[in-house]
Every structure is written in structure tokens, then in C-alpha cells.
Design a protein around this motif. Structure first.
Motif, PDB file in Angstrom:
ATOM      1  N   ASN A  86      37.539  40.660  93.511  1.00 24.78           N
ATOM      2  CA  ASN A  86      36.551  40.162  94.460  1.00 24.78           C
ATOM      3  C   ASN A  86      36.188  41.266  95.436  1.00 24.78           C
ATOM      4  O   ASN A  86      36.494  41.187  96.629  1.00 24.78           O
ATOM      5  CB  ASN A  86      37.109  38.955  95.243  1.00 24.78           C
ATOM      6  CG  ASN A  86      37.362  37.777  94.338  1.00 24.78           C
ATOM      7  OD1 ASN A  86      36.440  37.211  93.779  1.00 24.78           O
ATOM      8  ND2 ASN A  86      38.622  37.408  94.190  1.00 24.78           N
ATOM      9  N   ASP A  88      34.535  43.522  98.146  1.00 26.31           N
ATOM     10  CA  ASP A  88      33.694  43.225  99.296  1.00 26.31           C
ATOM     11  C   ASP A  88      32.573  44.257  99.332  1.00 26.31           C
ATOM     12  O   ASP A  88      32.818  45.451  99.376  1.00 26.31           O
ATOM     13  CB  ASP A  88      34.552  43.317 100.570  1.00 26.31           C
ATOM     14  CG  ASP A  88      33.767  42.925 101.809  1.00 26.31           C
ATOM     15  OD1 ASP A  88      32.532  42.772 101.700  1.00 26.31           O
ATOM     16  OD2 ASP A  88      34.391  42.792 102.869  1.00 26.31           O
ATOM     17  N   ILE A  89      31.328  43.788  99.322  1.00 26.53           N
ATOM     18  CA  ILE A  89      30.192  44.701  99.286  1.00 26.53           C
ATOM     19  C   ILE A  89      30.141  45.567 100.540  1.00 26.53           C
ATOM     20  O   ILE A  89      29.477  46.601 100.568  1.00 26.53           O
ATOM     21  CB  ILE A  89      28.872  43.912  99.126  1.00 26.53           C
ATOM     22  CG1 ILE A  89      27.739  44.827  98.615  1.00 26.53           C
ATOM     23  CG2 ILE A  89      28.454  43.274 100.427  1.00 26.53           C
ATOM     24  CD1 ILE A  89      27.936  45.337  97.236  1.00 26.53           C
ATOM     25  N   LEU A 116      31.416  48.093  90.810  1.00 26.01           N
ATOM     26  CA  LEU A 116      31.365  47.424  92.107  1.00 26.01           C
ATOM     27  C   LEU A 116      30.130  46.527  92.227  1.00 26.01           C
ATOM     28  O   LEU A 116      30.214  45.390  92.675  1.00 26.01           O
ATOM     29  CB  LEU A 116      31.365  48.463  93.234  1.00 26.01           C
ATOM     30  CG  LEU A 116      32.694  49.176  93.505  1.00 26.01           C
ATOM     31  CD1 LEU A 116      32.497  50.276  94.546  1.00 26.01           C
ATOM     32  CD2 LEU A 116      33.754  48.193  93.970  1.00 26.01           C
ATOM     33  N   ASP A 119      30.395  43.462  89.841  1.00 27.96           N
ATOM     34  CA  ASP A 119      31.313  42.436  90.351  1.00 27.96           C
ATOM     35  C   ASP A 119      30.691  41.683  91.527  1.00 27.96           C
ATOM     36  O   ASP A 119      30.892  40.475  91.675  1.00 27.96           O
ATOM     37  CB  ASP A 119      32.642  43.070  90.766  1.00 27.96           C
ATOM     38  CG  ASP A 119      33.483  43.473  89.567  1.00 27.96           C
ATOM     39  OD1 ASP A 119      33.114  43.098  88.438  1.00 27.96           O
ATOM     40  OD2 ASP A 119      34.502  44.156  89.750  1.00 27.96           O
ATOM     41  N   GLU A 120      29.949  42.388  92.366  1.00 26.38           N
ATOM     42  CA  GLU A 120      29.283  41.725  93.488  1.00 26.38           C
ATOM     43  C   GLU A 120      28.200  40.783  92.976  1.00 26.38           C
ATOM     44  O   GLU A 120      28.024  39.674  93.506  1.00 26.38           O
ATOM     45  CB  GLU A 120      28.673  42.769  94.427  1.00 26.38           C
ATOM     46  CG  GLU A 120      27.810  42.190  95.547  1.00 26.38           C
ATOM     47  CD  GLU A 120      28.559  41.244  96.471  1.00 26.38           C
ATOM     48  OE1 GLU A 120      27.895  40.434  97.139  1.00 26.38           O
ATOM     49  OE2 GLU A 120      29.806  41.308  96.532  1.00 26.38           O
ATOM     50  N   THR A 123      29.740  37.637  91.815  1.00 23.72           N
ATOM     51  CA  THR A 123      30.098  36.781  92.946  1.00 23.72           C
ATOM     52  C   THR A 123      28.881  36.020  93.452  1.00 23.72           C
ATOM     53  O   THR A 123      28.937  34.817  93.710  1.00 23.72           O
ATOM     54  CB  THR A 123      30.696  37.622  94.084  1.00 23.72           C
ATOM     55  OG1 THR A 123      31.880  38.281  93.618  1.00 23.72           O
ATOM     56  CG2 THR A 123      31.053  36.761  95.280  1.00 23.72           C
ATOM     57  N   ARG A 124      27.760  36.717  93.571  1.00 22.85           N
ATOM     58  CA  ARG A 124      26.541  36.073  94.065  1.00 22.85           C
ATOM     59  C   ARG A 124      25.976  35.072  93.065  1.00 22.85           C
ATOM     60  O   ARG A 124      25.289  34.124  93.457  1.00 22.85           O
ATOM     61  CB  ARG A 124      25.480  37.130  94.392  1.00 22.85           C
ATOM     62  CG  ARG A 124      25.889  38.047  95.532  1.00 22.85           C
ATOM     63  CD  ARG A 124      24.749  38.899  96.029  1.00 22.85           C
ATOM     64  NE  ARG A 124      25.225  39.876  97.000  1.00 22.85           N
ATOM     65  CZ  ARG A 124      24.453  40.456  97.908  1.00 22.85           C
ATOM     66  NH1 ARG A 124      23.174  40.164  97.969  1.00 22.85           N
ATOM     67  NH2 ARG A 124      24.958  41.336  98.749  1.00 22.85           N
ATOM     68  N   SER A 132      21.054  37.063  92.289  1.00 26.61           N
ATOM     69  CA  SER A 132      21.924  37.585  91.237  1.00 26.61           C
ATOM     70  C   SER A 132      21.116  37.964  90.004  1.00 26.61           C
ATOM     71  O   SER A 132      21.383  38.976  89.354  1.00 26.61           O
ATOM     72  CB  SER A 132      22.999  36.559  90.862  1.00 26.61           C
ATOM     73  OG  SER A 132      22.421  35.356  90.387  1.00 26.61           O
ATOM     74  N   ARG A 168      22.898  45.045 100.343  1.00 25.22           N
ATOM     75  CA  ARG A 168      23.332  44.899 101.736  1.00 25.22           C
ATOM     76  C   ARG A 168      22.222  44.285 102.576  1.00 25.22           C
ATOM     77  O   ARG A 168      22.458  43.407 103.411  1.00 25.22           O
ATOM     78  CB  ARG A 168      23.726  46.260 102.312  1.00 25.22           C
ATOM     79  CG  ARG A 168      25.127  46.680 101.932  1.00 25.22           C
ATOM     80  CD  ARG A 168      25.694  47.810 102.782  1.00 25.22           C
ATOM     81  NE  ARG A 168      24.746  48.559 103.556  1.00 25.22           N
ATOM     82  CZ  ARG A 168      24.656  49.891 103.570  1.00 25.22           C
ATOM     83  NH1 ARG A 168      25.434  50.606 102.791  1.00 25.22           N
ATOM     84  NH2 ARG A 168      23.794  50.510 104.331  1.00 25.22           N
ATOM     85  N   GLN A 171      21.803  40.594 102.023  1.00 28.13           N
ATOM     86  CA  GLN A 171      22.853  39.832 102.694  1.00 28.13           C
ATOM     87  C   GLN A 171      22.531  39.655 104.175  1.00 28.13           C
ATOM     88  O   GLN A 171      22.765  38.600 104.763  1.00 28.13           O
ATOM     89  CB  GLN A 171      24.185  40.561 102.523  1.00 28.13           C
ATOM     90  CG  GLN A 171      25.410  39.699 102.745  1.00 28.13           C
ATOM     91  CD  GLN A 171      26.668  40.416 102.282  1.00 28.13           C
ATOM     92  OE1 GLN A 171      26.809  41.630 102.415  1.00 28.13           O
ATOM     93  NE2 GLN A 171      27.611  39.679 101.733  1.00 28.13           N
TER      94      GLN A 171
END
Length: 274
Positions: A86, A88-89, A116, A119-120, A123-124, A132, A168, A171
Motif C-alpha cells: 500500500n 503512499d503516493i 509505485l 500500485d497507487e 488503490t484508487r 484510476s 498528486r 488528490q
């Protein structure tokens, strides 16, 4: 005899045992020794398979880089983060991205960023369908061009760094719009980048997104595979909300379908988090 094979196997077992034992004092005491054997294993493995780096060694190299980018007072937090399950971005800070850009081994930098970001995106994908999907397509396109030798490593690194910055920014956009993550997911589902939709303005689109979240929450117990009548009812509710706020008629069908897909995704997310 078979020294290389035995070394690779034993160090793999050592690494797994070490990860399980941390943060026991005895494990902390030998962590430099473990690191040494892991480095030897990586070198031996590379010579064994030629120029192609084994995926396990690549993952290990990535974990080392990520762990250095994370500041923590507790060793256990570093190892947990280094697992990359998991990520973290936020670790993709400008400083971290600059360090990746300057890495000597460009292929490792590409793989680090790809892993990275991928995987982010995974998650999204559990909460924001449009984000996503969009970021996933951008990542796949950039990596495919690199793998097909259409672009050099340096260029794909720049593209992936720019993608990290876009993620980023996406987000942060929720904070700027004063929307929580659920509301932002529906806001994105409204095709807000379309010029015909933009004319409604952020305030109206924000209100639509908030009403959609409220309506979907009231129907969160829908069995999306079985209760077609309940899905049809929610479709009517969505269309009614869009029409009430003047959403472009020719865009309503597509937006409704996207919103319903987003609703199904978030319903699963809410039920799993309950």
C-alpha cells in the motif's frame, strides 16, 4: 556444488525470516549482515541470468530505494512500507522524483516509478473509477512505448514523473473543491472535462456530486448482480438529479452510465469498509 543456487535459496529464506522477526532486538542486531547477503545475492543472481535482472532482485532494489525515501523512527514502519503493498503516493515528492531522475541505472528508475504508480492506481481503482481508468491508460501507454523502443529510458522517466505529479494534483483537487474522496469520485464521473459540462460551473457540479453520494448511500445495500429493479430505480434518480441541475441532455446517458459504475464501485468499497 550448486553453490549459486543454494546461496540464492538460503538468502531468500533468510530475508523472509528476517522480515517476520523485525523488530525483535536480535533481528535488528544482524540487519547489516542481512543487507550484505542480500546485496551479494543480487550480484550473483545478475551474473546468473545475464543482463536480465530477476524480478525478485528488482523488487528488493526497489524496496531499498523506497525505504530510504520514508522517514520513520520505528524500523517496523520502514519494513511495512518497503513491502510496497500500500505505497503512499506522498513519497513521490519532488525531492524523491528528482533522486529517481538522477539514478545511475535508468531501467531500475523506470521500474521503480512504474511499480509505485501502478500500485497507487490499484488503490484508487477501489474508490475512483474515472481517475484510476485515466491514469492507468496513461501509465500503460508510456510503458508500452518504452518497451517497444519507441522512446528512450530518459524520456519515459520524465513522462512517469509528470504522471506522478498529475496524480498528486488530482488528490489535492478534492481539497480545493471542498469535496471528500467519495464526492470527488462522483464529480470525476460527471465528465467535468467536457466543454459542454464545464459551463455548469464548479459550484453546480459540486452540488450534483454531493447529492449523488447521498442518493447512492441510501441504496448501498443493492445486490448489483441480482436486483435489476433497484438498479433501474437508481438510474432514474441519477437522471432526475442531472436534469434538475441542467446537465447537458446529450451527455446525460453517458454520464448516468459512468455514475452507476462509480456507484457500484463505491458501494462495494463502503460495504467492505463497514
Amino acid at each position: 556444488e550448486d553453490g549459486k543456487e543454494r546461496l540464492l535459496q538460503v538468502v531468500t529464506e533468510l530475508s523472509k525470516a528476517f522480515a517476520l522477526a523485525v523488530p525483535h532486538d536480535e533481528a535488528i542486531r544482524i540487519r547489516d549482515d542481512v543487507g550484505f547477503f542480500q546485496a551479494v545475492r543480487a550480484a550473483v543472481s545478475k551474473t546468473t541470468v545475464g543482463d536480465r535482472r530477476a524480478s525478485g532482485d528488482l523488487d528488493h532494489a526497489i524496496r531499498q530505494i523506497v525505504s530510504k525515501a520514508i522517514v520513520s523512527d520505528q524500523v517496523i514502519d520502514i519494513f511495512r512500507a518497503a513491502g510496497l503493498k500500500n505505497p503512499d503516493i506522498s513519497i513521490l515528492s519532488d525531492q524523491f522524483l528528482a533522486d529517481v531522475r538522477d539514478m545511475k541505472h535508468r531501467n531500475l528508475a523506470v521500474e521503480l516509478l512504474r511499480k509505485l504508480l501502478n500500485d497507487e492506481i490499484k488503490t484508487r481503482s477501489k474508490q475512483n473509477l474515472v481517475q484510476s481508468r485515466s491514469f492507468g491508460e496513461m501509465l500503460e501507454k508510456a510503458v508500452r512505448r518504452y518497451q517497444n523502443r519507441a522512446i528512450e529510458a530518459a524520456q519515459v522517466i520524465e513522462e512517469l514523473i509528470e504522471l506522478a505529479r498529475d496524480m498528486r494534483a488530482a488528490q489535492k483537487r478534492g481539497d480545493d473543491l471542498k469535496l471528500n474522496s467519495d464526492e470527488l469520485a462522483f464529480y470525476d464521473a460527471l465528465e467535468v472535462s467536457d466543454s459542454a459540462v464545464k459551463v455548469l460551473g464548479d459550484e453546480t457540479l459540486r452540488t450534483i456530486a454531493q447529492e449523488l453520494v447521498e442518493s447512492v448511500r441510501k441504496n448501498v445495500s443493492i445486490d448489483w448482480t441480482m436486483k435489476e429493479s433497484a438498479r433501474a430505480k437508481l438510474r432514474v434518480i441519477v437522471k432526475r438529479i442531472l436534469k434538475r441541475y441542467g446537465y447537458p441532455p446529450d451527455k446525460q446517458e453517458m454520464a448516468t452510465n459512468t455514475v452507476l459504475q462509480q456507484a457500484e464501485l463505491l458501494s462495494d468499497f463502503w460495504m467492505a469498509s463497514a
